[in-house]
Enzyme design. Structure first.
Site: not given
Length: 469
Positions: A234-237
């Site tokens: 994930s780009k967020r994680r």
């Protein structure tokens, strides 16, 4: 038939390593088949797209070896909007699609569940186009849709379990599913190689191909890339931006090699292989079905191997962005005029064996180019114990008396200083290293002192001694 594959990223952020893997797989397959690699930028989400993201995609592809001018495109999905709308109109006119004004709340109220799909309420009610009227595809009531997949065989989907899905929104704009199909048809795409997360949409897309009177492509759904917890990257994680790895000092060759091992392996008990071997041996039908673990530690080890394999002159060139602060990379702690290319060339072979990413070159050699070393205070506290002041005094005196300032003479001299105190060389050289380089670890000490020179070495040792007063 000429094989035509496509890579179709959205310019909505940094370039994902999973996307880079898909691009490489498409690239190699096209090359093996004597086909064409097509780059299509899916830019219809105007609110999220930025021109710099598109340039980022092109630059990232350049970096991993898919250079501009060697592929067809880039095309932009937004330029094909007229064809998307025309296809939606044809499907409506042929009876393969119909208008519906149901909201999600309407569907939930009729079905009694927020999880149940659309119930076909407007299938035969003759609703025409209008504000808020979405266009839905009329999925066949019976039969199955068989997806021919080079990796997964022939996944089969019961049509009755596929809801009548939306192909154009209430404002008339086509959704991704339809636009994607129309673009592939327009560009003559014969093979679609992409991540398995898209597999649930594939029967819908195949039905659209058939409804529009075209033969569907051959599909190949490669395993999704996951983190150490087996969660989709994930780009967020997770650290997923290819540019981040590039700017940290990963080599393109190492990254290419590693990405191609996510779900596939070359013959024999080997992983680090020349790119020509990968291009020759890669086979889509040999790709694993299980998720592919993106192991950053393993990638780092790969990169270290690639760095050590570079000719020294190429290693020196590769380090220049970090040494000179060019491009987007953070500048080094020294001024340009303080950098000594000859001094770096002298220690480059030593540094090359000790770093795993190119950005690590700076803390390994910064002591050579600064007026005084950057002291790691934790290292100072740990190393400068009782007796360090006297040891530095003796070492300075011994070094001052040296006739030849070379690594071997420096080593033997400091060994003698330590022996008089009953210390082994490791204990003896620790205060000297911190005094001169500011750290407890780094390049071989005596070779470093030789390059640093007599005057600068002694000045730093005296300064450290004064700090211990």
């Amino acid at each position: 038939m000429t094989v035509r594959v496509r890579f179709a990223p959205s310019p909505t952020g940094m370039f994902h390593v999973g996307g880079a893997r898909s691009a490489l797989q498409n690239w190699i397959y096209a090359k093996q088949q004597g086909g064409v690699f097509v780059l299509r930028i899916e830019d219809t989400d105007a609110a999220r797209n930025k021109p710099e993201w598109t340039e980022g995609i092109l630059s990232a592809l350049d970096w991993i070896g898919i250079s501009r001018g060697s592929y067809e495109g880039p095309y932009f999905q937004s330029a094909n909007a007229g064809e998307h709308r025309a296809a939606a109109a044809r499907l409506n006119e042929s009876g393969r699609a119909y208008y519906c004004d149901c909201t999600r709340e309407d569907v939930q109220a009729r079905t009694g569940s927020q999880y149940q799909g659309y119930d076909g309420y407007h299938r035969d009610r003759g609703l025409g186009p209008g504000p808020g009227h979405a266009l839905r595809f009329r999925t066949p009531d019976e039969g199955t849709t068989v997806v021919v997949d080079l990796i997964r065989g022939e996944p089969t989907f019961e049509n009755k379990l596929i809801e009548d899905f939306v192909i154009a929104r209430g404002d008339g704009s086509p959704v991704f599913l339809l636009a994607n199909v129309v673009d592939d048809m327009t560009m003559g795409i014969t093979h679609v190689i992409r991540a398995e997360e898209h597999l649930p949409n594939t029967p819908k897309q195949q039905l659209l191909w058939e409804a529009l009177g075209a033969k569907p492509p051959i599909w190949a759904h490669v395993p999704v890339v996951v983190n150490e917890k087996r969660q989709k990257l994930s780009k967020r994680r997770d650290k997923v931006a290819l540019e981040a790895y590039r700017d940290e000092g990963y080599l393109a060759g190492a990254m290419r090699n590693y990405l191609m091992l996510l779900g596939w392996a070359p013959s024999g008990d080997r992983e680090i292989v020349p790119w020509s071997v990968i291009e020759d041996e890669f086979r889509l039908d040999e790709v694993n079905l299980s998720s592919a673990f993106f192991d950053e530690k393993k990638l780092r080890a790969f990169n270290g191997e690639y760095i050590r394999a570079l000719p020294v002159a190429e290693f020196i060139d590769a380090c220049q962005p970090w040494l000179t602060g060019t491009g987007t990379i953070a500048p080094p702690p020294w001024q340009p005029e303080e950098f000594d290319a000859d001094a770096f060339a002298a220690v480059a072979p030593l540094a090359q064996t000790r770093i795993a990413v190119l950005s690590e070159i700076v803390p390994n050699v910064d002591f050579l180019f600064l007026a005084s070393p950057l002291i790691d205070e934790a290292a100072w506290t740990k190393t400068m114990k009782d007796g360090s002041a006297a040891l530095l005094d003796d070492a300075v005196a011994a070094f001052e008396a040296l006739e030849s300032w070379d690594a071997e003479s420096l080593k033997s001299t400091l060994e003698a200083v330590g022996a008089e105190r009953g210390l082994k060389l490791g204990k003896t050289q620790a205060p000297v290293r911190v005094a001169v380089t500011g750290r407890t670890v780094g390049l071989p000490l005596f070779e470093s002192l030789e390059v640093l020179g007599r005057e600068r070495t002694l000045t730093r040792m005296r300064a450290a001694r004064l700090r211990l007063v």
